[in-house]
Scaffold this motif. Structure first.
Motif, PDB file in Angstrom:
ATOM      1  N   ARG A  23       0.818  -1.212   0.000  1.00  0.00           N
ATOM      2  CA  ARG A  23       0.000   0.000   0.000  1.00  0.00           C
ATOM      3  C   ARG A  23       0.854   1.265   0.000  1.00  0.00           C
ATOM      4  O   ARG A  23       0.521   2.255  -0.628  1.00  0.00           O
ATOM      5  CB  ARG A  23      -0.919  -0.029   1.224  1.00  0.00           C
ATOM      6  CG  ARG A  23      -1.924   1.078   1.266  1.00  0.00           C
ATOM      7  CD  ARG A  23      -2.856   0.909   2.463  1.00  0.00           C
ATOM      8  NE  ARG A  23      -3.998   1.774   2.359  1.00  0.00           N
ATOM      9  CZ  ARG A  23      -4.000   3.048   2.710  1.00  0.00           C
ATOM     10  NH1 ARG A  23      -2.915   3.605   3.186  1.00  0.00           N
ATOM     11  NH2 ARG A  23      -5.095   3.781   2.574  1.00  0.00           N
ATOM     12  N   GLN A  28      -1.139   8.295  -3.965  1.00  0.00           N
ATOM     13  CA  GLN A  28      -2.229   8.605  -3.029  1.00  0.00           C
ATOM     14  C   GLN A  28      -3.612   8.331  -3.626  1.00  0.00           C
ATOM     15  O   GLN A  28      -4.491   7.815  -2.957  1.00  0.00           O
ATOM     16  CB  GLN A  28      -2.127  10.065  -2.566  1.00  0.00           C
ATOM     17  CG  GLN A  28      -3.107  10.419  -1.472  1.00  0.00           C
ATOM     18  CD  GLN A  28      -2.897   9.630  -0.180  1.00  0.00           C
ATOM     19  OE1 GLN A  28      -1.766   9.353   0.192  1.00  0.00           O
ATOM     20  NE2 GLN A  28      -3.966   9.264   0.476  1.00  0.00           N
ATOM     21  N   GLU A  29      -3.800   8.659  -4.913  1.00  0.00           N
ATOM     22  CA  GLU A  29      -5.129   8.493  -5.515  1.00  0.00           C
ATOM     23  C   GLU A  29      -5.524   7.029  -5.713  1.00  0.00           C
ATOM     24  O   GLU A  29      -6.672   6.729  -5.995  1.00  0.00           O
ATOM     25  CB  GLU A  29      -5.220   9.240  -6.860  1.00  0.00           C
ATOM     26  CG  GLU A  29      -4.319   8.705  -7.941  1.00  0.00           C
ATOM     27  CD  GLU A  29      -2.947   9.357  -7.989  1.00  0.00           C
ATOM     28  OE1 GLU A  29      -2.266   9.200  -9.010  1.00  0.00           O
ATOM     29  OE2 GLU A  29      -2.542  10.012  -7.008  1.00  0.00           O
ATOM     30  N   LYS A  31      -4.798   4.644  -3.233  1.00  0.00           N
ATOM     31  CA  LYS A  31      -4.876   3.999  -1.920  1.00  0.00           C
ATOM     32  C   LYS A  31      -6.341   3.868  -1.527  1.00  0.00           C
ATOM     33  O   LYS A  31      -7.093   4.837  -1.558  1.00  0.00           O
ATOM     34  CB  LYS A  31      -4.111   4.812  -0.878  1.00  0.00           C
ATOM     35  CG  LYS A  31      -2.617   4.766  -1.114  1.00  0.00           C
ATOM     36  CD  LYS A  31      -1.863   5.501  -0.045  1.00  0.00           C
ATOM     37  CE  LYS A  31      -0.385   5.448  -0.336  1.00  0.00           C
ATOM     38  NZ  LYS A  31       0.409   6.191   0.639  1.00  0.00           N
ATOM     39  N   PRO A  32      -6.755   2.676  -1.161  1.00  0.00           N
ATOM     40  CA  PRO A  32      -8.168   2.482  -0.828  1.00  0.00           C
ATOM     41  C   PRO A  32      -8.562   3.177   0.467  1.00  0.00           C
ATOM     42  O   PRO A  32      -7.774   3.285   1.398  1.00  0.00           O
ATOM     43  CB  PRO A  32      -8.289   0.962  -0.682  1.00  0.00           C
ATOM     44  CG  PRO A  32      -6.908   0.490  -0.383  1.00  0.00           C
ATOM     45  CD  PRO A  32      -5.969   1.459  -1.037  1.00  0.00           C
ATOM     46  N   GLU A  33      -9.795   3.662   0.462  1.00  0.00           N
ATOM     47  CA  GLU A  33     -10.359   4.242   1.674  1.00  0.00           C
ATOM     48  C   GLU A  33     -11.301   3.202   2.261  1.00  0.00           C
ATOM     49  O   GLU A  33     -12.304   2.857   1.654  1.00  0.00           O
ATOM     50  CB  GLU A  33     -11.119   5.521   1.349  1.00  0.00           C
ATOM     51  CG  GLU A  33     -10.225   6.622   0.820  1.00  0.00           C
ATOM     52  CD  GLU A  33     -11.003   7.863   0.443  1.00  0.00           C
ATOM     53  OE1 GLU A  33     -12.139   8.028   0.923  1.00  0.00           O
ATOM     54  OE2 GLU A  33     -10.470   8.651  -0.338  1.00  0.00           O
ATOM     55  N   VAL A  34     -10.962   2.692   3.416  1.00  0.00           N
ATOM     56  CA  VAL A  34     -11.755   1.640   4.039  1.00  0.00           C
ATOM     57  C   VAL A  34     -12.481   2.231   5.237  1.00  0.00           C
ATOM     58  O   VAL A  34     -11.866   2.739   6.167  1.00  0.00           O
ATOM     59  CB  VAL A  34     -10.864   0.454   4.488  1.00  0.00           C
ATOM     60  CG1 VAL A  34     -11.703  -0.632   5.117  1.00  0.00           C
ATOM     61  CG2 VAL A  34     -10.077  -0.081   3.309  1.00  0.00           C
ATOM     62  N   SER A  35     -13.791   2.148   5.193  1.00  0.00           N
ATOM     63  CA  SER A  35     -14.588   2.659   6.312  1.00  0.00           C
ATOM     64  C   SER A  35     -14.705   1.588   7.388  1.00  0.00           C
ATOM     65  O   SER A  35     -14.309   0.440   7.185  1.00  0.00           O
ATOM     66  CB  SER A  35     -15.977   3.069   5.817  1.00  0.00           C
ATOM     67  OG  SER A  35     -16.650   1.934   5.323  1.00  0.00           O
ATOM     68  N   SER A  61     -15.968   0.624  -9.457  1.00  0.00           N
ATOM     69  CA  SER A  61     -14.682   1.314  -9.476  1.00  0.00           C
ATOM     70  C   SER A  61     -13.980   1.153 -10.826  1.00  0.00           C
ATOM     71  O   SER A  61     -14.253   0.213 -11.579  1.00  0.00           O
ATOM     72  CB  SER A  61     -13.771   0.774  -8.364  1.00  0.00           C
ATOM     73  OG  SER A  61     -13.374  -0.544  -8.658  1.00  0.00           O
TER      74      SER A  61
END
Length: 90
Positions: A23, A28-29, A31-35, A61
């Motif tokens: 990772r 940066q664009e 990299k996954p955003e994990v909630s 996606s």
């Protein structure tokens, strides 16, 4: 020579994980955003069509539509593998 022709004649691409990528190596664009809570019905699992790595990404996606992992998708290419790839519209 198109990217597709090059891929057919070049040796197989090693999986990013086997090359030591993680990772922290992604732009940066990508990299996954994990909630905290994940609705797995919004995700799909597949193998990257380039390196054959296992992937899980959101169904809508860019990565899932191109059937590529985040590492392979981050590399610029002239043609993508999916006709509905939004990058082709740009």
């Amino acid at each position: 020579m198109t990217d597709s022709e090059y891929r057919e004649t070049s040796p197989p691409v090693l999986s990013p994980s086997k090359r030591g990528s993680g990772r922290e190596n992604l732009p940066q664009e990508h990299k996954p955003e994990v909630s905290g809570s994940i609705d797995w019905s919004e995700y799909t699992a597949y193998r990257c069509c380039i390196c054959q790595d296992n992937c899980i990404n959101k169904i809508d996606s860019d990565y899932a539509r191109a059937r590529e992992c985040r590492h392979c998708y981050a590399v610029p290419t002239l043609d993508r593998h999916s006709v509905d790839d939004p990058a082709l519209d740009r």
